[in-house]
Write an enzyme that holds these catalytic residues in place. Structure first.
Site, PDB file in Angstrom:
ATOM      1  N   HIS A 165      -6.763  -6.611  -0.076  1.00 13.77           N
ATOM      2  CA  HIS A 165      -5.853  -5.268  -0.021  1.00 13.77           C
ATOM      3  C   HIS A 165      -5.422  -5.395   1.179  1.00 13.77           C
ATOM      4  O   HIS A 165      -5.397  -5.242   2.450  1.00 13.77           O
ATOM      5  CB  HIS A 165      -6.430  -3.925   0.512  1.00 13.77           C
ATOM      6  CG  HIS A 165      -5.512  -2.895  -0.121  1.00 13.77           C
ATOM      7  ND1 HIS A 165      -4.554  -2.491  -1.378  1.00 13.77           N
ATOM      8  CD2 HIS A 165      -4.643  -2.287   0.995  1.00 13.77           C
ATOM      9  CE1 HIS A 165      -3.766  -0.829  -0.265  1.00 13.77           C
ATOM     10  NE2 HIS A 165      -3.799  -1.093   0.814  1.00 13.77           N
ATOM     11  N   SER A 195       0.455  -1.460   0.123  1.00 16.27           N
ATOM     12  CA  SER A 195       0.024  -0.220   0.163  1.00 16.27           C
ATOM     13  C   SER A 195       0.743   0.871  -0.358  1.00 16.27           C
ATOM     14  O   SER A 195       1.751   1.736  -1.550  1.00 16.27           O
ATOM     15  CB  SER A 195      -0.568  -0.485   1.195  1.00 16.27           C
ATOM     16  OG  SER A 195      -2.198   1.005   1.625  1.00 16.27           O
ATOM     17  N   ASP A 217      -8.428  -6.671  -4.996  1.00 14.52           N
ATOM     18  CA  ASP A 217      -7.916  -5.455  -3.785  1.00 14.52           C
ATOM     19  C   ASP A 217      -8.868  -4.278  -4.821  1.00 14.52           C
ATOM     20  O   ASP A 217      -8.589  -4.299  -5.438  1.00 14.52           O
ATOM     21  CB  ASP A 217      -6.692  -5.184  -3.970  1.00 14.52           C
ATOM     22  CG  ASP A 217      -6.118  -4.666  -3.380  1.00 14.52           C
ATOM     23  OD1 ASP A 217      -7.180  -3.256  -2.734  1.00 14.52           O
ATOM     24  OD2 ASP A 217      -5.330  -3.739  -3.478  1.00 14.52           O
TER      25      ASP A 217
END
Length: 504
Positions: free
Chosen positions: A153, A35, A116
């Site tokens: 994610h 991320s 995601d």
């Protein structure tokens, strides 16, 4: 208020250490992240491409993306433009960032989960285009893009850890057993085959160190005053090691999820058996707008600066967090003790299709690689100090060098070069896939390349360049008297032809 007091009390009870230096090869440094950590890892390997050999990007986007548009345009299911990213990379090369020619040697592993929706596959497709198809900074064979993993994610592993979330869930701590070892995939792509990981008790130590030594006003600039590093026992004992920086994502710093990212991502298991030091820098939340320029928004989730919270130069070498990370890399690698190059490479024997070579051992080497005409001749590491190169053409000359290999897999400088010529007639010239007639036969005397050895007389005799005759060393072939046979008299002895040495 309670949380702040808790961490204040912790700081009084446990004093963090000063980050130490280790015998780490600076050329064996890599980065990865999830991320915001993935965006930051991209910034690091592009800005410091001369120092970083590869990166693992899990749910990240194009370089300097948020420097050109709202950060939300670099997330979710968007397809951010990479035109300015490519242009900036080229125009900043050699000044704001390292020369982009270095990128062509890097190896990148990208992971995008099919479920995601935070940084979706469309964003990562743009990153791939930046690297390969449009930017043409990195050859396609150096980039792996895994986009078939059914994950949200999250950082993927292949083992269960207490408190981790499900693979299809975008929730804290954003680490999941997805049946896929992300740490292995990243490290193995960058460094090559790894030894099996340690699934038991680790041999090394987790060390909390003072991160604020590397950045002024650490917390005001989004970095914790302390961070973590995992050091395997082999590395603390002085073996040559490698360095990998693992950047957590938003809401994943130590103050958010304790040591889960430090201990549950799987990197340490591979580090323990493959001589990796794993550095875990730590970001923290800032709830006020920084006045140094850049993004005019707070950073409440403790993300790494891929937006410009702490300055408009966030994605180049001068960025506050980037510069701090490079200082940490330099500290750890400052203890590097380069492995010596092998010496006294010589041809020991030849046949019609073989050349046998030997060289003097390097005490700290775990093995050797032999190079023929500039290309590696051995398929696996050579563990001894002799090697027979097979399947050669007859009557053909080959030039050789040898390099020592450290415990981390890095190579020394090359040894002296020697030329060996196989016996027999050279291959006839081939034309249009048919063999020509042999040329007229000529007789010629081949010359051995002159190779000199400056050593004591005891070693000359031990290496069969001289003989011991009544307490004196005599050169093989020329029979020249080199003086007393002992460790103190040194002679520069040159091999001028096979089994013939002269004093130079």
């Amino acid at each position: 208020m309670f949380i702040k007091l808790f961490f204040l009390l912790i700081s009084y009870c446990y004093a963090a250490e000063k980050l130490s230096s280790y015998n780490v090869d600076p050329s064996e440094t890599s980065v990865s992240g999830l991320s915001s950590g993935a965006f930051f890892a991209t910034q690091m390997h592009v800005a410091f491409s001369a120092s970083i050999k590869g990166a693992g990007i899990v749910a990240g986007g194009p370089y300097n993306c948020a420097g050109q548009t709202s950060y939300t345009g670099c997330m979710y299911t968007s397809s951010p433009s990479i035109t300015q990213s490519i242009s900036n990379t080229k125009s900043w090369s050699g000044n704001k960032i390292d020369d982009i020619k270095n990128l062509a040697k890097q190896r990148i592993y990208m992971i995008s989960g099919t479920a995601d929706s935070t940084v979706g596959p469309s964003v990562m497709n743009q990153l791939y285009k930046y690297y390969v198809t449009d930017g043409k900074f990195i050859p396609s064979e150096n980039v792996v893009f895994k986009k078939d993993l059914n994950s949200a994610h999250t950082f993927p592993t292949d083992f269960d850890s207490a408190g981790n979330n499900g693979c299809g869930s975008t929730s804290s701590p954003y680490i999941s057993n997805c049946g896929f070892d992300g740490a292995r995939a990243i490290l193995e792509h960058i460094y090559g085959p790894l030894k099996p990981r340690n699934n038991g008790a680790l041999t090394g130590k987790f060390i909390e160190f003072n991160q604020d030594e590397f950045i002024a006003s650490a917390r005001a600039n989004g970095m914790s005053t302390t961070a973590w590093v995992y050091v395997p026992k082999s590395c603390s004992d002085g073996d040559t090691c490698r360095l990998h920086l693992a950047y957590h994502g938003c809401l994943q710093g130590y103050e958010k999820i304790s040591d889960k990212y430090v201990k549950n991502t799987g990197y340490n298991r591979w580090a323990d058996t493959n001589n990796f030091i794993i550095l875990y820098p730590q970001a923290v939340a800032t709830n006020t707008v920084n006045s140094a320029g850049g993004a005019s928004i707070p950073n409440p989730n403790g993300c790494w600066d891929w937006v410009g919270w702490y300055g408009a130069d966030f994605s180049v070498k001068s960025g506050k967090q980037s510069a701090a990370a490079k200082k940490m890399i330099d500290r750890i690698t400052s203890g590097f003790n380069p492995i010596d190059a092998p010496t006294e490479l010589q041809v020991l024997a030849t046949t019609d299709n073989q050349v046998t070579l030997g060289w003097r051992a390097v005490s700290s080497a775990t093995g050797y690689n032999l190079y023929r005409n500039g290309a590696k001749a051995n398929s696996g590491i050579i563990t001894g100090t002799t090697f027979t190169n097979n399947n050669l053409n007859s009557g053909t000359s080959y030039t050789y060098t040898v390099k020592a290999v450290s415990s981390a897999g890095s190579e020394s400088a090359a040894s002296n070069s020697v030329t060996g010529k196989t016996t027999g007639a050279p291959p006839a010239i081939i034309k249009d896939s048919s063999e020509s007639e042999k040329s007229n036969e000529l007789q010629a005397t081949t010359l051995t390349e002159k190779v000199c050895f400056n050593d004591n007389n005891f070693n000359h005799v031990a290496q069969r360049r001289a003989i011991n005759s009544m307490g004196y060393a005599l050169a093989v072939g020329s029979n020249q008297n080199m003086g007393l046979y002992n460790l103190f008299v040194k002679t520069n002895l040159c091999k001028t032809k096979e089994n013939y040495y002269e004093i130079n």
